[in-house]
Design a protein around this motif. Sequence first.
Motif: not given
Length: 320
Positions: A186-192, A200-202, A243-248
């Motif tokens: 991931i280059s654009d962390m806005n997509t996380l 995870d929120n931070a 998984n950009i919506a649910d980090f492992a």
Amino acid sequence: MFRHVSPLSLFACLAFGCAAGGPSGFHDAAAPGDSSVTDSGAADSSAIDSGATDSAVTDSGDLDSGPADSGPADSGPADSGTSDSGSADTGVVDSGTADTGVVDSGEDAGTFSITLDGTVTDAEWTGAVVAHDTIATDWGVGLNHLDTLRAAVVGEQLYLAIEGQMEVTNGMIAYVDAHLGAAGGISDMNTLTDTTGNLDNAVSSTLVAPAAFKADFAFGTRVMSHSGFGFDDAFGWRDIASNIADFAWISSADAPGVCSANACETRIPLTTLGAVSGSSLGVFVRLGNAMGNDFSNQSLPEDSPTAPTTIGTWLEVPVP
């Protein structure tokens, strides 16, 4: 040429002695046939013994004391020079880079002694790649600041140390590209978009890196003076690319870490990261708020203080 000596003359000389210069020609110190040519002359002391053959070229000359013995082959370049005391033994290979330098006294004697206790010393992290930020923090000196990032591959582990301080309302996050230049990440962390969980929120932030840096994992903490335990909501490693919506979450049993009041130390297996031998890892650190949408002016490595959300530089760590 030797003269012929009859048996009778020989017997007479042996019994009564012969006059100097007599016809037998067998005098030791006088006649050229004995002392000159054969014993002390050309054949013995000159060319063969003391001269060219024995003491000159063969013995004391070129072969023994000259080029073969004391010269290039023995005391010269081969022994004391390039191979022994020079490049191979005392120089580059033995006392230089391979033995006393990076390999033996550096990464071997230095980084193998890293203890994850939140206390960082130069001696303990000898051989690590290091980055500093010398810009004064705009989030409060002694409250929120970044000082030094250290990274090293030791054996089959990546070690990180982040020196700095942080208030409990903020987060200190390191983003890791496990293989610089490779696809994925991931280059654009806005997509996380994983906003469930303190850390995870931070991590799901507004940071943007160039295409050359693609984050695969993140390590961070929302609290100082803390040791990771199990699957920790506020601390540890996250796989952010799978998984950009649910980090492992990576268990602290597999990737332990400890923070003191002013430093965090951690390690993670290269196999977990998917790092490739012969490539390089990339790492950068930011200090932001709990939502990941506001950041201090500091960066590790030092970056633009006026645009902290734009990533312009990172630390490169070779993977042996």
